[in-house]
Motif scaffolding. Structure first.
Motif, PDB file in Angstrom:
ATOM      1  N   ILE A 123       5.502   3.851  -3.414  1.00 25.10           N
ATOM      2  CA  ILE A 123       5.730   3.754  -4.853  1.00 25.10           C
ATOM      3  C   ILE A 123       5.757   5.153  -5.470  1.00 25.10           C
ATOM      4  CG2 ILE A 123       4.740   2.959  -7.030  1.00 25.10           C
ATOM      5  CD1 ILE A 123       3.589   0.567  -5.448  1.00 25.10           C
ATOM      6  N   ALA A 124       4.821   5.999  -5.074  1.00 26.12           N
ATOM      7  CA  ALA A 124       4.763   7.359  -5.616  1.00 26.12           C
ATOM      8  C   ALA A 124       6.040   8.134  -5.315  1.00 26.12           C
ATOM      9  CB  ALA A 124       3.558   8.093  -5.050  1.00 26.12           C
ATOM     10  N   ASP A 125       6.561   7.976  -4.112  1.00 31.20           N
ATOM     11  CA  ASP A 125       7.794   8.680  -3.749  1.00 31.20           C
ATOM     12  C   ASP A 125       8.948   8.294  -4.672  1.00 31.20           C
ATOM     13  OD1 ASP A 125       6.616  10.074  -1.710  1.00 31.20           O
ATOM     14  OD2 ASP A 125       7.577   8.975  -0.078  1.00 31.20           O
ATOM     15  N   LYS A 126       9.036   7.002  -4.996  1.00 28.53           N
ATOM     16  CA  LYS A 126      10.126   6.559  -5.868  1.00 28.53           C
ATOM     17  C   LYS A 126       9.946   7.122  -7.273  1.00 28.53           C
ATOM     18  CE  LYS A 126      13.810   4.412  -7.034  1.00 28.53           C
ATOM     19  NZ  LYS A 126      15.120   4.853  -6.504  1.00 28.53           N
ATOM     20  N   ILE A 127       8.725   7.081  -7.805  1.00 22.69           N
ATOM     21  CA  ILE A 127       8.472   7.616  -9.140  1.00 22.69           C
ATOM     22  C   ILE A 127       8.758   9.116  -9.180  1.00 22.69           C
ATOM     23  CG2 ILE A 127       6.686   8.018 -10.887  1.00 22.69           C
ATOM     24  CD1 ILE A 127       5.336   5.434  -9.898  1.00 22.69           C
ATOM     25  N   VAL A 174      12.177  -9.105   1.301  1.00 14.50           N
ATOM     26  CA  VAL A 174      12.997  -8.359   2.260  1.00 14.50           C
ATOM     27  C   VAL A 174      12.234  -8.271   3.587  1.00 14.50           C
ATOM     28  CG1 VAL A 174      14.255  -6.214   2.687  1.00 14.50           C
ATOM     29  CG2 VAL A 174      13.915  -7.019   0.353  1.00 14.50           C
ATOM     30  N   PRO A 175      12.537  -9.112   4.554  1.00 17.34           N
ATOM     31  CA  PRO A 175      11.746  -9.147   5.775  1.00 17.34           C
ATOM     32  C   PRO A 175      12.001  -8.022   6.753  1.00 17.34           C
ATOM     33  CG  PRO A 175      13.525 -10.743   5.888  1.00 17.34           C
ATOM     34  CD  PRO A 175      13.553 -10.171   4.507  1.00 17.34           C
ATOM     35  N   THR A 176      13.179  -7.381   6.714  1.00 15.84           N
ATOM     36  CA  THR A 176      13.474  -6.390   7.754  1.00 15.84           C
ATOM     37  C   THR A 176      14.025  -5.076   7.224  1.00 15.84           C
ATOM     38  OG1 THR A 176      15.631  -7.433   8.105  1.00 15.84           O
ATOM     39  CG2 THR A 176      13.836  -8.110   9.559  1.00 15.84           C
ATOM     40  N   GLU A 177      15.028  -5.132   6.362  1.00 15.41           N
ATOM     41  CA  GLU A 177      15.722  -3.912   5.963  1.00 15.41           C
ATOM     42  C   GLU A 177      14.919  -3.121   4.933  1.00 15.41           C
ATOM     43  OE1 GLU A 177      18.460  -4.535   8.674  1.00 15.41           O
ATOM     44  OE2 GLU A 177      18.528  -2.809   7.318  1.00 15.41           O
ATOM     45  N   HIS A 178      15.067  -1.815   4.963  1.00 14.31           N
ATOM     46  CA  HIS A 178      14.415  -0.950   3.983  1.00 14.31           C
ATOM     47  C   HIS A 178      14.970  -1.221   2.581  1.00 14.31           C
ATOM     48  CE1 HIS A 178      12.182   1.933   6.557  1.00 14.31           C
ATOM     49  NE2 HIS A 178      12.981   1.411   7.463  1.00 14.31           N
ATOM     50  N   GLN A 179      14.050  -1.348   1.646  1.00 16.97           N
ATOM     51  CA  GLN A 179      14.487  -1.474   0.255  1.00 16.97           C
ATOM     52  C   GLN A 179      13.403  -0.897  -0.639  1.00 16.97           C
ATOM     53  OE1 GLN A 179      15.996  -5.216  -0.935  1.00 16.97           O
ATOM     54  NE2 GLN A 179      16.058  -4.734  -3.091  1.00 16.97           N
ATOM     55  N   ILE A 180      13.622   0.279  -1.140  1.00 19.66           N
ATOM     56  CA  ILE A 180      12.662   0.947  -2.013  1.00 19.66           C
ATOM     57  C   ILE A 180      13.277   1.107  -3.404  1.00 19.66           C
ATOM     58  CG2 ILE A 180      11.127   2.950  -2.238  1.00 19.66           C
ATOM     59  CD1 ILE A 180      10.432   1.274   0.105  1.00 19.66           C
ATOM     60  N   GLY A 181      14.280   0.304  -3.743  1.00 25.34           N
ATOM     61  CA  GLY A 181      14.888   0.398  -5.057  1.00 25.34           C
ATOM     62  C   GLY A 181      14.200  -0.488  -6.084  1.00 25.34           C
ATOM     63  N   PHE A 182      12.908  -0.696  -5.882  1.00 25.28           N
ATOM     64  CA  PHE A 182      12.174  -1.674  -6.703  1.00 25.28           C
ATOM     65  C   PHE A 182      12.015  -1.268  -8.148  1.00 25.28           C
ATOM     66  CE2 PHE A 182       8.372   0.892  -6.771  1.00 25.28           C
ATOM     67  CZ  PHE A 182       8.506   1.658  -5.644  1.00 25.28           C
ATOM     68  N   LEU A 183      12.184   0.014  -8.453  1.00 27.88           N
ATOM     69  CA  LEU A 183      11.986   0.461  -9.842  1.00 27.88           C
ATOM     70  C   LEU A 183      13.316   0.626 -10.580  1.00 27.88           C
ATOM     71  CD1 LEU A 183       9.107   3.071  -9.493  1.00 27.88           C
ATOM     72  CD2 LEU A 183       8.949   0.753 -10.348  1.00 27.88           C
ATOM     73  N   ASN A 184      14.410   0.386  -9.906  1.00 26.35           N
ATOM     74  CA  ASN A 184      15.719   0.607 -10.514  1.00 26.35           C
ATOM     75  C   ASN A 184      16.033  -0.499 -11.536  1.00 26.35           C
ATOM     76  OD1 ASN A 184      16.090   2.853  -8.951  1.00 26.35           O
ATOM     77  ND2 ASN A 184      17.202   1.777  -7.325  1.00 26.35           N
TER      78      ASN A 184
END
Length: 286
Positions: free
Chosen positions: A246-250, A276-286
């Motif tokens: 989370i910190a990285d995204k912020i 999301v069971p497998t693929e990377h997804q860090i776009g949660f704050l978009n």
């Protein structure tokens, strides 16, 4: 040393059953925050609530009650100088978090001893900050429980006796074995020492170098181990990874990351990880 990856989040964070109620997700009792350091325990408590713990109680100095209620109405307040009430709250918890902002005076020591005296073997016990310093200074032994230490390098030096420059994997693991605990050693690339494995966190940002970051992590570990109590070791790993993810995204759009921002982002972050069971997804704050 095994690299910790996002997969740990998908291993731990699962959809909630339809018949859930707050009792399904554990109780966390957090103890700390003297009259000077109330913010530490409020940040830790915020993290525990936002991580999804079913019931959160904050035992702190009476002077902190107004700020706690104003900032975090989801948490209950208790005066940590009320010995019997504190003992009962500790005994009833799934996870106990002790140390953020507790201080290191005689009153702090009395409170810590009261906590240790009422922890049960089946509970999770997160020991952070001042509590680690007190343990090292007073030569205290942790009670029988699933103990999780969350020291920074200087606190680990006090507890382990290993100087910061000599904190190698082998030496750290040897002391972990003596302590019979999980050790989350907070550093540039945080290391997690367990009975069977050493993990390294390869993510994280210098934007996290802000007061209260460790308090927030302790609260997250508390919340995750209560909510996902069927797999407490993986819950610790997931909390550590989520904290920095989370910190990285912020940090993509901010020079620094404020600890409470991590906590407030947790519910939506965890929802995305559940989906999301497998693929990377860090776009949660978009």
């Amino acid at each position: 040393m095994e690299k910790l990856t996002e997969q740990i989040l998908h291993d731990v964070i699962r959809p909630r059953p339809a018949n859930s109620f707050k009792g399904s997700y554990g109780k966390v009792t957090l103890i700390g925050g003297n009259s000077n350091f109330g913010g530490a325990i409020i940040m830790a408590s915020t993290a525990a609530v936002c991580a999804g713990a079913g019931l959160v109680t904050t035992a702190t100095a009476a002077s902190n009650s107004g700020a706690l209620h104003a900032q975090l109405p989801e948490a209950m307040f208790a005066d940590f100088t009320a010995d019997q009430q504190l003992a009962d709250l500790v005994s009833a918890a799934t996870t106990v978090v002790v140390g953020p902002g507790l201080g290191d005076n005689d009153q702090s020591l009395h409170i810590l001893k009261n906590v240790f005296a009422h922890v049960r073997p089946e509970q999770n016990l997160v020991i952070d900050g001042s509590a680690i310093t007190l343990m090292a200074r007073e030569k205290l032994t942790a009670p029988a429980a699933n103990v999780i230490y969350t020291p920074h390098e200087m606190e680990w030096q006090r507890l382990s006796g290993i100087k910061i420059g000599e904190q190698t994997e082998a030496k750290n693991q040897a002391v972990r074995d003596q302590l019979n605990a999980t050790v989350v050693l907070k550093k540039h690339h945080t290391e997690i020492y367990t009975a069977s494995q050493i993990y390294q966190l390869t993510i994280g940002s210098p934007a996290q170098a802000v007061g209260g970051m460790g308090d927030t992590l302790a609260g997250m570990v508390g919340g995750f181990t209560a909510e996902f109590s069927n797999q407490p070791q993986k819950a610790v790993l997931a909390a550590v990874y989520a904290h920095s993810a989370i910190a990285d995204k912020i940090a993509e759009s901010q020079y620094i990351v404020l600890p409470h921002q991590i906590s407030r982002a947790l519910p939506s972050f965890m929802k995305k990880m559940e989906q999301v069971p497998t693929e990377h997804q860090i776009g949660f704050l978009n």
